[in-house]
Design a protein around this motif. Structure first.
Motif, PDB file in Angstrom:
ATOM      1  N   GLU A  20      38.935   0.155  97.000  1.00 41.39           N
ATOM      2  CA  GLU A  20      38.568  -0.101  95.607  1.00 41.39           C
ATOM      3  C   GLU A  20      38.179   1.200  94.900  1.00 41.39           C
ATOM      4  O   GLU A  20      38.602   1.460  93.783  1.00 41.39           O
ATOM      5  N   PHE A  21      37.385   2.015  95.603  1.00 39.98           N
ATOM      6  CA  PHE A  21      36.984   3.285  94.994  1.00 39.98           C
ATOM      7  C   PHE A  21      38.217   4.146  94.734  1.00 39.98           C
ATOM      8  O   PHE A  21      38.405   4.674  93.633  1.00 39.98           O
ATOM      9  N   SER A  22      39.070   4.254  95.745  1.00 39.79           N
ATOM     10  CA  SER A  22      40.258   5.107  95.615  1.00 39.79           C
ATOM     11  C   SER A  22      41.171   4.631  94.491  1.00 39.79           C
ATOM     12  O   SER A  22      41.738   5.439  93.754  1.00 39.79           O
ATOM     13  N   ALA A  23      41.289   3.324  94.353  1.00 43.76           N
ATOM     14  CA  ALA A  23      42.220   2.772  93.356  1.00 43.76           C
ATOM     15  C   ALA A  23      41.860   3.214  91.937  1.00 43.76           C
ATOM     16  O   ALA A  23      42.731   3.301  91.066  1.00 43.76           O
ATOM     17  N   HIS A  24      40.573   3.487  91.704  1.00 42.13           N
ATOM     18  CA  HIS A  24      40.170   3.885  90.352  1.00 42.13           C
ATOM     19  C   HIS A  24      39.908   5.372  90.227  1.00 42.13           C
ATOM     20  O   HIS A  24      39.581   5.861  89.153  1.00 42.13           O
ATOM     21  N   ALA A  25      40.003   6.095  91.345  1.00 36.93           N
ATOM     22  CA  ALA A  25      39.610   7.506  91.332  1.00 36.93           C
ATOM     23  C   ALA A  25      40.662   8.372  90.647  1.00 36.93           C
ATOM     24  O   ALA A  25      41.821   7.983  90.532  1.00 36.93           O
ATOM     25  N   ARG A  26      40.242   9.547  90.225  1.00 34.59           N
ATOM     26  CA  ARG A  26      41.186  10.476  89.588  1.00 34.59           C
ATOM     27  C   ARG A  26      42.217  10.976  90.578  1.00 34.59           C
ATOM     28  O   ARG A  26      43.369  11.183  90.232  1.00 34.59           O
ATOM     29  N   VAL A  27      41.761  11.251  91.805  1.00 34.02           N
ATOM     30  CA  VAL A  27      42.699  11.646  92.852  1.00 34.02           C
ATOM     31  C   VAL A  27      42.552  10.606  93.949  1.00 34.02           C
ATOM     32  O   VAL A  27      41.458  10.365  94.440  1.00 34.02           O
ATOM     33  N   GLN A  28      43.674   9.941  94.301  1.00 35.41           N
ATOM     34  CA  GLN A  28      43.554   8.713  95.093  1.00 35.41           C
ATOM     35  C   GLN A  28      43.947   8.851  96.555  1.00 35.41           C
ATOM     36  O   GLN A  28      43.736   7.934  97.333  1.00 35.41           O
ATOM     37  N   SER A  29      44.567   9.967  96.896  1.00 34.29           N
ATOM     38  CA  SER A  29      44.965  10.095  98.298  1.00 34.29           C
ATOM     39  C   SER A  29      44.897  11.553  98.726  1.00 34.29           C
ATOM     40  O   SER A  29      44.893  12.463  97.881  1.00 34.29           O
ATOM     41  N   HIS A  30      44.872  11.745 100.028  1.00 34.85           N
ATOM     42  CA  HIS A  30      44.846  13.097 100.545  1.00 34.85           C
ATOM     43  C   HIS A  30      46.104  13.848 100.131  1.00 34.85           C
ATOM     44  O   HIS A  30      46.062  15.040  99.805  1.00 34.85           O
TER      45      HIS A  30
END
Ligand code: WT7
Length: 658
Positions: A20-30
């Motif tokens: 959930e956090f990653s889905a809304h983050a500015r950078v979502q994956s490594h």
């Protein structure tokens, strides 16, 4: 709390941000982080152009970097007024009526300044500073506490192109005087007093003592924070002006004009000088300039704190340190964020204060220091558990290595297990965050400061600059200039070059030891120079020593750090007294008072030990390593250890062993 460095060596846990956090983050994956990082290293010009396109430039840069040690020229051709990025640009958007600063005073009073109001206050003050003769290039000292006006003061200076130097309110009159004299400030902004744990720090009285010996100060502007007899103030005719009276004055059209339609300055125009400790007795006046500093503070604020609309971001650092400059003022304001600012102590009136503030205002991002976290652990889980902390979504740590136990407590008790933690490594000199994880993109490991931020070419190397292997301990260096780096030490290019760029040829030496693990994560061990980190405060051992030897009783002194559960490091001093002086509790109290006078309360030693002589090498150098062992209790000192230590005997024993 027994886990120190050993458990950081063993630490292998990984904490992955929630989907959930990653889905809304500015950078979502490594992968996304890695590709932006690669771009930032391979095509820095493009990277920084893209990432700073929302900042206000009067003229856009035509080049990225001209580097001719010690002169770095970033964003050549650019002109700007930094306050237009932090204030004016938001007046044309929904941020106009958004809170820029949500402030809470220690007694419980609160105030909110919208971007419109912060802009208005800045212009009002800048107008009157101009009327007092402040011009571009002048230095202005700011000796204030955690009140919104401190941010206003910094921004008003920047608006006029004057270089501000904020001197932490915990510094003594003597320290204030020396810093003012070093940078030649012509004006001082201060306040009657600041609240701290229910009592008043008499800033104006201390400023009076300092200003009696600062020939360059022409005017002193005094904010009334406390009022009345709790903070008695003497105003010196012709020199001192109440802040309220000043901003209420009718403005001359030309002063109004320079504040309302400010000039644009060169990208390398000096923005501020901030004093910090180095390995000699004289503090370093770290100089930061405009465009590169802004770019660093802006881009890190945006990505590391993942700032977005609706956030209320709280950085607990004092504005007198670089964290306050970059992450309470310039960075978040350039992003249009709402920042919480709290005036007082974390345990006033009780140890639940921080958690009540979070609940009361709905703080979403908390950025604080390990030393505070360790104090909270000691005060007990009840305090945070009693409050509703569900508004929090991201946590940050800064200032010193965090031990895994403190990390996991922060994660579990404060973050409810759902908030990523960013452990950010950087320095006064780096201007902005250099090592961190990006919260939605990377897993974290408790105790590791993570990966290099965009544009940061950083490595662990041996003494001559050869790279260290995986997990091999060495020196932390930065291999090429970055936009927010310090440009020099005020009036001392030579020391700038020798302290940072010549220790290991061709790279910037941070003063820290570190290792890099198999995932490319950095583990910072701490300072390996003569600088201590006591409760997040950077203290030069040489500064302490020169303060001590300036006392008439002291023949010789040595200051060292000792591991401390709460403060990270504690300050231990060894003192030899002059003939005829008595080594007793009274003398200890005198010496402690003396350090308070020379530097400030925060630099008072945790322990003072008297010695007959200090252990020295044959060439006469004090054997600090040995003293460190003695301070940590690793080596038994022979003789009467409670007062008089015959360390010379110990040194001889040691020399025989070696
Ligand atoms: C020194 C810089 C800019 C931050 C506030 C202190 C230590 C800082 C970390 C961290 C381990 C850290 C280093 C550095 N430090 N952050 N996350 N993990 N150590 O700024 O007063 O200039 O001190 O603080 O030793 O060199 P500063």
């Amino acid at each position: 709390m027994t886990d120190g460095i050993e458990s950081r060596l063993k630490e292998e846990r990984k904490f992955v941000p929630s989907a959930e956090f990653s889905a809304h983050a500015r950078v979502q994956s490594h992968a996304e982080y890695a590709s932006l990082y690669t771009q930032s290293i391979e095509s820095p010009e493009e990277f920084w152009r893209d990432q700073t396109c929302d900042l206000v430039f009067r003229t856009r840069p035509t080049s990225f970097l001209e580097w001719n040690l010690p002169k770095a020229k970033f964003f050549g051709g650019a002109t700007l007024n930094i306050t237009e990025s932090c204030l004016d640009r938001h007046l044309k958007t929904a941020a106009r009526t958004r809170a820029a600063i949500v402030w809470e005073g220690e007694p419980g009073d609160t105030r909110t300044l919208t971007y419109f109001e912060l802009h208005r206050e800045t212009v009002r003050l800048a107008t009157q500073l101009a009327s007092l003769g402040v011009r571009a290039g002048d230095r202005v000292a700011i000796y204030m506490g955690m009140v919104p006006e401190t941010a206003v003061a910094m921004l008003a200076c920047a608006r006029l192109g004057a270089t501000h130097s904020v001197i932490f309110g915990g510094f003594s009159s003597d320290a204030l005087r020396d810093r003012i004299n070093d940078c030649g400030a012509k004006l001082l902004l201060t306040q009657d007093g600041a609240w701290r744990r229910g009592s008043v720090v008499p800033l104006k009285q201390m400023a009076d003592v300092a200003v009696a010996q600062t020939p360059t100060i022409e005017k002193v502007v005094v904010l009334r924070r406390i009022g009345g007899e709790k903070a008695p103030v003497t105003m010196k005719e012709g020199r001192d002006i109440w802040w309220d009276d000043l901003v209420a004055r009718e403005a001359a059209p030309e002063h109004r004009a320079i504040a309302e339609n400010p000039a644009a300055f060169d990208a390398e125009h000096p923005l501020f000088v901030l004093y910090t400790s180095g390995s000699t007795g004289k503090p370093k006046g770290v100089l930061h300039t405009t465009a590169g500093y802004l770019a660093g503070a802006h881009v890190t604020s945006k990505y590391v704190f993942d700032l977005r609309e609706g956030d209320l971001y709280w950085c607990t650092a004092d504005v007198g340190w670089v964290t306050g400059h970059s992450y309470l003022v310039y960075g978040p304001l350039s992003c249009g964020a709402s920042c919480l600012m709290y005036e007082g102590a974390p345990n006033f009136p009780d140890p639940g204060r921080f958690w009540q503030i979070i609940e009361r205002h709905g703080v979403t991002i908390l950025y604080t220091a390990p030393t505070a976290i360790r104090a909270f652990i000691r005060w007990g889980d009840d305090w945070p558990n009693k409050a509703n902390l569900s508004s929090l979504r991201l946590l940050g740590s800064v200032g010193e290595p965090i031990n895994p136990e403190a990390w996991t407590w922060y994660h579990r008790v404060v973050g409810g297990g759902r908030c990523p933690i960013v452990d950010t490594w950087w320095q006064t000199e780096t201007g902005s965050i250099m090592l961190t994880t990006l919260p939605g993109a990377c897993f974290s490991k408790p105790g590791s400061t993570g990966l290099p931020f965009f544009g940061v070419d950083i490595a662990v190397v041996k003494d001559r600059g050869e790279p260290c292997g995986t997990n091999e301990g060495g020196k932390l260096v930065i291999k090429r200039p970055w936009p927010s780096m310090a440009r020099t030490l005020y009036n001392d290019d030579e020391r700038f070059v020798s302290a940072y760029w010549k220790q290991i040829e061709g790279v910037y030496f941070t003063g820290d030891g570190a290792r890099k693990d198999e995932d490319g994560y950095f583990w910072v061990v701490g300072r390996i120079d003569d600088v201590l980190n006591v409760a997040g405060h950077r203290i030069g051992t040489a500064e302490i020593e020169s303060a001590l030897v300036s006392h008439p009783f002291v023949a010789e002194a040595a200051a060292v750090g000792k591991p401390d559960e709460l403060k990270g490091q504690a300050l231990v001093v060894f003192v030899t007294l002059k003939q005829g002086q008595t080594a007793n509790a009274e003398t200890k109290a005198n010496l402690s008072k003396h350090i308070e006078k020379e530097i400030g309360k925060f630099a008072r030693p945790d322990s003072i030990r008297f010695a007959d002589a200090l252990p020295k090498t044959r060439s006469g150098k004090i054997m600090r390593r040995l003293l460190k062992e003695v301070a940590s209790g690793a080596t038994e000192a022979k003789g009467d250890t409670s007062t008089l230590e015959d360390l010379s005997v110990l040194a001889k024993l040691r020399a025989d062993e070696d």
